[in-house]
Design a protein around this motif. Structure first.
Motif, short mmCIF file in Angstrom:
data_model
loop_
_atom_site.label_atom_id
_atom_site.label_comp_id
_atom_site.label_asym_id
_atom_site.label_seq_id
_atom_site.Cartn_x
_atom_site.Cartn_y
_atom_site.Cartn_z
N THR A 14 52.86 44.02 28.73
CA THR A 14 51.91 44.66 27.83
C THR A 14 51.61 43.52 26.65
OG1 THR A 14 52.04 46.59 28.49
CG2 THR A 14 51.27 46.71 26.83
N ALA A 64 44.85 39.19 21.91
CA ALA A 64 43.79 39.70 21.77
C ALA A 64 44.34 40.06 19.86
CB ALA A 64 44.05 41.22 22.19
N LEU A 98 38.47 37.86 25.49
CA LEU A 98 37.86 39.32 25.93
C LEU A 98 37.90 38.60 27.38
CD1 LEU A 98 34.69 41.86 25.10
CD2 LEU A 98 37.48 42.22 25.97
N LEU A 148 40.14 39.85 30.68
CA LEU A 148 39.49 40.41 31.67
C LEU A 148 40.12 38.91 33.14
CD1 LEU A 148 37.82 41.90 33.47
CD2 LEU A 148 36.11 40.58 33.44
N ALA A 176 44.03 40.02 33.69
CA ALA A 176 44.01 40.86 34.14
C ALA A 176 43.87 40.55 35.45
CB ALA A 176 43.15 41.99 33.51
N ARG A 177 42.59 40.22 35.96
CA ARG A 177 42.60 40.06 37.48
C ARG A 177 43.31 39.18 37.97
NH1 ARG A 177 36.16 40.98 36.94
NH2 ARG A 177 36.08 42.96 36.41
N PRO A 202 46.27 43.95 40.68
CA PRO A 202 46.20 44.07 42.49
C PRO A 202 45.92 42.99 43.54
CG PRO A 202 45.13 45.64 41.13
CD PRO A 202 45.95 45.03 40.00
N SER A 209 50.16 47.58 38.78
CA SER A 209 48.93 46.79 38.85
C SER A 209 48.73 48.37 38.24
CB SER A 209 49.09 47.42 40.65
OG SER A 209 49.37 46.20 40.83
N LEU A 263 48.38 49.50 34.93
CA LEU A 263 48.83 49.29 33.77
C LEU A 263 48.14 47.74 33.43
CD1 LEU A 263 50.12 48.48 30.22
CD2 LEU A 263 52.50 47.34 31.76
N THR A 264 48.19 46.87 34.08
CA THR A 264 47.44 45.47 35.12
C THR A 264 45.72 45.62 34.22
OG1 THR A 264 49.50 44.34 35.58
CG2 THR A 264 46.77 43.41 35.67
N TYR A 265 45.96 46.50 35.59
CA TYR A 265 44.23 47.14 35.98
C TYR A 265 43.56 47.69 35.07
CZ TYR A 265 40.41 49.06 38.60
OH TYR A 265 38.63 49.36 39.36
N PHE A 322 44.11 46.95 31.76
CA PHE A 322 43.84 45.95 30.64
C PHE A 322 42.50 46.01 31.68
CE2 PHE A 322 46.99 46.16 29.09
CZ PHE A 322 47.29 46.19 27.13
N ASP A 323 41.83 45.50 32.70
CA ASP A 323 40.41 45.15 33.39
C ASP A 323 39.93 46.25 33.42
OD1 ASP A 323 39.05 44.52 35.29
OD2 ASP A 323 40.73 44.01 36.91
N ALA A 338 37.59 45.43 29.44
CA ALA A 338 37.40 44.58 29.16
C ALA A 338 35.77 44.04 30.31
CB ALA A 338 38.33 43.15 29.61
N ASP A 339 36.66 44.42 31.55
CA ASP A 339 34.66 44.45 32.35
C ASP A 339 33.71 44.39 31.68
OD1 ASP A 339 34.65 44.59 35.52
OD2 ASP A 339 33.21 45.94 34.42
N LYS A 380 35.87 46.06 21.44
CA LYS A 380 36.42 46.22 23.32
C LYS A 380 37.80 45.26 22.78
CE LYS A 380 33.67 45.24 27.26
NZ LYS A 380 32.34 44.53 27.71
N LEU A 381 38.02 44.63 22.17
CA LEU A 381 39.43 43.71 21.80
C LEU A 381 39.88 44.21 20.67
CD1 LEU A 381 38.31 40.08 20.57
CD2 LEU A 381 39.56 40.92 22.15
N VAL A 386 41.66 46.81 23.86
CA VAL A 386 42.74 46.04 24.22
C VAL A 386 43.60 46.11 23.03
CG1 VAL A 386 43.67 43.67 25.11
CG2 VAL A 386 40.84 44.68 25.29
N LEU A 387 43.82 45.95 21.80
CA LEU A 387 45.00 45.59 21.66
C LEU A 387 45.27 46.80 20.48
CD1 LEU A 387 46.39 43.24 19.53
CD2 LEU A 387 45.06 43.41 17.52
N LEU A 395 45.27 49.55 23.01
CA LEU A 395 46.41 50.28 23.82
C LEU A 395 47.42 49.49 24.05
CD1 LEU A 395 46.36 51.56 26.55
CD2 LEU A 395 44.99 50.14 27.68
N ALA A 396 47.51 47.76 23.67
CA ALA A 396 48.66 46.64 24.33
C ALA A 396 50.16 47.73 22.81
CB ALA A 396 48.26 45.46 23.92
N ALA A 426 51.21 51.01 24.20
CA ALA A 426 51.86 50.82 25.70
C ALA A 426 53.50 49.90 25.32
CB ALA A 426 50.86 50.64 26.78
#
Lengths: 305, 305
Positions: A130, A137, A149, A153, A156-157, A161, B127, B129-131, B133-134, B137-138, B148-149, B152-153, B155-156, B159
């Protein structure tokens, strides 16, 4: 003064590892959290134990050098490099857990769940993953929002998964599913390859380099990611625990086939030479500026521990 | 047609839960991963088991309604809401692990490590948690890069080690450290409060609302986060396993003090009334538009399961 060609590669790597380690230490010290909240001291200590362990910091090195290739801001590259290392260290902490690879040692030291406990190891891994997104960011990472961003991204990818976590899941299933050679290559491209590929691509993203350069660096990362895994398999076949500072021969003991065990030592060494040649060819357009990255490819393929 | 005041709150919550569930299902189905990679089927199944479990989807509801308050793009809000739910579900999967709270049941169903295995549960949590952010950011999340940033910030931070993960670590230590009332309030503000606070703030961030509104919504989130925890403590004292679909009386059995057990049922109910009044007062400036969010505050404080 010596030029970069005259300083041995391992000294260059070590010099950058020290810079990375210093920033990791700063990012993981008491200042990690604002003053007014309760401090989860045991968690913070477990995070530091899992990160500040004298690692080679290969992935951060790749971020720094790929960023330098395109004249990206070095301070921003340093922060992205440490974020990536936090993700790498999270994956090691979780992979070492009893329910996963069940390892007691890492670099000759007790793994996090041995030095602390399983709950702390799980939470330390979660927190490092995290925190990596926080580091990128954060406004202290001085990069335009669009690039940040793209970095979020990409990370994260690479870690999710469809990348590292998915590869680890496939690897755990491999005893039961016994994947063929193609299956092993695909799972390793996810498990170890994705993050190394991202490390190399990140420098191009940081500098907003043209798409062609971004892809070239990603391909370079894929080549050395596969080389990294083949060298690891080779060491698992041939080295002993003392040299490695962690258990070896585990793949064979677990009945798990690797590309090296399937094809033998000679084939593996030939593959490694081919991957290094491919990695060097990808960097040809950058001439002397890419000298260190080329040495990194050779180093990864030839490492003895 | 009935106005929002005439439709019972639980039906409003359920209607949004179905929309969230449909998007979660789409985001977690086969299309999660590009076609050419190996599919970690067991991991994907474990992720779905941990997420598609008929949850109330309270946190996503709060994102959607706080976003609606400021006329943020509903589609973007929906994606951020599902990302937040992925983080919430990751935390439940890891909290249920044997090394943590060791729970066998969640909503009357086997927890992920019981339905699958511990390794799959650890990796499914990682997965998700990582997803998350994906998902934010998508490019499919149609929000300017700067916002978006900020998402992200936020949420990080909510969590990470200064938020939910740190709070869980403090909670695990609480048996040993026996925190005082102030300590319990701080740890719960991190463990359950931070993500609920962020859920409410996210709507204001999505709409680029003025800083004052952002802070107001965050405060509203803090109030109902604390109410949520107090209601949970109260249920742990008074409800039985059948009603809850999970083990109850665990805090007392673990010798863990809660605000409710320290101060009694009457005090707790009075606190809950005070928090609801505070939450409602914070939303006064928004008039009728905030009617559903006000009902959410009452619902959280009065829930019986």
């Amino acid at each position: 003064m010596m030029t970069s060609q005259e300083v041995p590669f391992e000294a260059q790597l070590e010099a950058r590892a020290q810079i990375i380690e210093a920033l990791l230490r700063r990012l993981l010290d008491e200042r990690l959290l604002p003053g007014e909240i309760a401090r989860p001291q045991r968690l913070l200590a477990a995070m530091r134990h899992g990160v500040l362990n004298g690692g080679k910091r290969l992935r951060p090195f790749l971020v720094l050098e790929s960023a330098a290739l395109f004249d990206a801001d070095p301070e921003a590259a340093l922060r992205v490099a440490t974020a990536l290392e936090c993700v790498h260290c999270y994956s090691l902490i979780h992979d070492d857990l009893p329910a996963m690879d069940d390892d007691d040692l890492r670099r000759g030291q007790p793994t996090v769940h041995r030095a602390f406990d399983e709950a702390s190891a799980i939470l330390a891994g979660d927190s490092l993953l995290t925190y990596a997104f926080d580091i990128i960011a954060d406004e202290a990472t001085a990069v335009p929002a669009g690039r940040k961003l793209a970095l979020v991204l990409g990370l994260a990818r690479a870690a999710g998964p469809g990348g590292m976590a998915g590869g680890q899941a496939l690897d755990l299933e491999a005893e039961r599913t016994a994947p063929d050679e193609g299956g092993i290559i695909r799972l390793q491209a996810m498990k170890t390859g994705a993050l190394i590929r991202y490390a190399c691509e990140a420098g191009a993203i940081l500098a907003d380099a043209p798409q062609g350069d971004r892809e070239r660096l990603a391909e370079f990362g894929s080549a050395i990611g596969l080389a990294f895994q083949l060298a690891d398999d080779l060491l698992d076949l041939t080295a002993d625990t003392e040299t490695m500072g962690k258990a070896t021969g585990k793949d064979a003991a677990a009945g798990k086939a690797t590309l090296a065990s399937l094809n033998g030592v000679d084939w593996t060494r030939a593959q490694l030479r081919g991957l290094v040649a491919q990695a060097h060819a990808l960097l040809e357009p950058y001439g002397e500026r890419a000298a260190l990255l080329k040495q990194a490819a050779s180093f990864v393929a030839e490492r003895t521990k």
